[in-house]
Design an enzyme around this catalytic site. Structure first.
Site, PDB file in Angstrom:
ATOM      1  N   ARG B  46      -0.936   4.134  -3.502  1.00  9.79           N
ATOM      2  CA  ARG B  46      -1.116   3.164  -3.013  1.00  9.79           C
ATOM      3  C   ARG B  46      -2.653   2.992  -3.035  1.00  9.79           C
ATOM      4  NH1 ARG B  46       1.306   6.126   2.552  1.00  9.79           N
ATOM      5  NH2 ARG B  46       4.105   6.065   1.661  1.00  9.79           N
ATOM      6  N   ASP B  48      -6.201   0.552  -1.902  1.00 12.26           N
ATOM      7  CA  ASP B  48      -7.027   0.498  -0.897  1.00 12.26           C
ATOM      8  C   ASP B  48      -6.710  -1.255  -0.723  1.00 12.26           C
ATOM      9  OD1 ASP B  48      -6.783   2.647   0.351  1.00 12.26           O
ATOM     10  OD2 ASP B  48      -8.852   2.822  -0.088  1.00 12.26           O
ATOM     11  N   ARG B 191     -13.004   7.565  -3.549  1.00 15.60           N
ATOM     12  CA  ARG B 191     -13.966   6.949  -2.234  1.00 15.60           C
ATOM     13  C   ARG B 191     -14.680   7.675  -2.122  1.00 15.60           C
ATOM     14  NH1 ARG B 191     -11.025   1.958   0.496  1.00 15.60           N
ATOM     15  NH2 ARG B 191     -13.155   1.477   1.546  1.00 15.60           N
TER      16      ARG B 191
END
Lengths: 239, 239
Positions: B46, B48, B191
């Site tokens: 998934r 972001d 991230r």
């Protein structure tokens, strides 16, 4: 000032009755800094909707003595992320971003495989291309020509002569890039040139058709305009 | 299928109550082709909101026998230009895009100078960076670690161990690119890793802080999450 922008969300450079434009956005930002003045931005050229700029130049006459750096920072603070003033500098009183310019340079990016990530910054070539034909066309452009066939019919200019200093196609595995530098360009001219050269390179027109168009002679071939996205105004030159 | 997308206009991969998602758009396109079925797309991971993909994989069980190519063309015809199915192929019944994957690879693009044209596809570094510190951090990641410090606190996973196969920063004149490949990634992990390494490289944290975070030891340093734009899921690997 030297300006960079992503043309995707603009109806081109020039202020229009309706729609967001680069000139309009910068003039709005100037009106925040100078609320009592009506300031007009003079651009070196007008890009079409969707065309990008890496270094378009423009000049303004300003009432107060903000330093170039202060002005640039104030403008960038008031502009959206898709426009950026990269350089601001003081010029002579008789400087005119358009009339003082001696040359402009464009880069046109084409890709062989479509990608969502680059779709607004490249044009996807859907056919097989003979790159030797492209190079042959590009060489024909060097020097001074009357580009009547390669400009919008309604263009209101005194003459349609342009001098091409540089015209070349570069090829890599994934990309084809057309580079062109001339003293000036007529409306849609780069798009008509690239689009029509690509028609030759895919075999729909002949080199002879292209020569006829370039000499404004009778031919059944009609110029084809390549899409705006993929086209970048790269640099404007001054003496 | 292998999917490419520009994440700029999506609220990430996974279907949500509100907002456009990649999974949602593809499932909608499938529902046009198979109006009588409720088809669920299983993605390898998934991403972001704002994160892009050059090669995310996903699988579906389909009721009819359209060929892979027919399906791909029908889907691409029903999808917006910011999603593209690059490949569709038949897999074994027990194939699961997520659980069968053996590795994922990400690329994170940072630029030293802001540009409107690349703003959605790069993150602009606003500080001076010591690239040797970046490389040192990247090397510390190799091998198996418990990434509890580098993942969203609410992540519901059985364990937070990931094995890093490859982790490196590449530098050119204009760009810094972080490449990382691992058996799996936790939510926001890339991230947090990149953002925190950059804090070390700009001198706000020490290498020792970074080591403590990596060993989930007490430290005053807190992980920093780098922006989504600039991050690309590059490839998903299967045996």
């Amino acid at each position: 000032m030297t300006i960079q922008y992503d043309g995707s969300d603009f109806h081109g450079w020039q202020v229009q009755a309706v729609g967001r434009t680069v000139q309009g956005d910068i003039e709005n930002a100037l009106s925040v800094i100078y609320p009592d003045e009506k300031i007009t931005l003079i651009g070196a050229g007008r890009t079409d909707a969707g065309v990008h700029a890496l270094g378009l130049t423009a000049n303004v006459k300003l009432p107060s003595k903000l330093s170039s750096n202060e002005l640039m920072q104030a403008l960038n603070g008031n502009l959206n992320q898709d426009i950026r003033i990269d350089l601001a500098e003081v010029v002579e009183d008789d400087f005119h971003a358009r009339f003082s310019a001696t040359a402009r340079e464009y880069e046109y990016r084409f890709v062989k495989v479509f990608s969502p990530v680059t779709r607004n910054y490249t044009t996807h070539l859907k056919w097989e291309i003979d790159k030797n034909l492209l190079k042959e066309c590009a060489e024909l452009l060097h020097g001074k020509h009357d580009f009547t066939s390669f400009c919008k019919a309604t263009a209101e200019v005194e003459n349609k002569n342009c001098t091409i200093f540089y015209s070349n196609w570069d090829e890599s595995e994934e990309k084809l890039i057309f580079n062109i530098k001339a003293n000036r360009f007529l409306q849609h001219m780069v798009r008509y040139l690239a689009g029509t050269m690509l028609e030759v390179a895919r075999g729909r027109y002949t080199i002879s058709d292209f020569k006829s168009l370039l000499k404004n002679k009778k031919t059944e071939a009609v110029v084809v305009r390549a899409p705006a996205h993929g086209l970048f105004l790269k640099k404007v030159y001054y003496d």
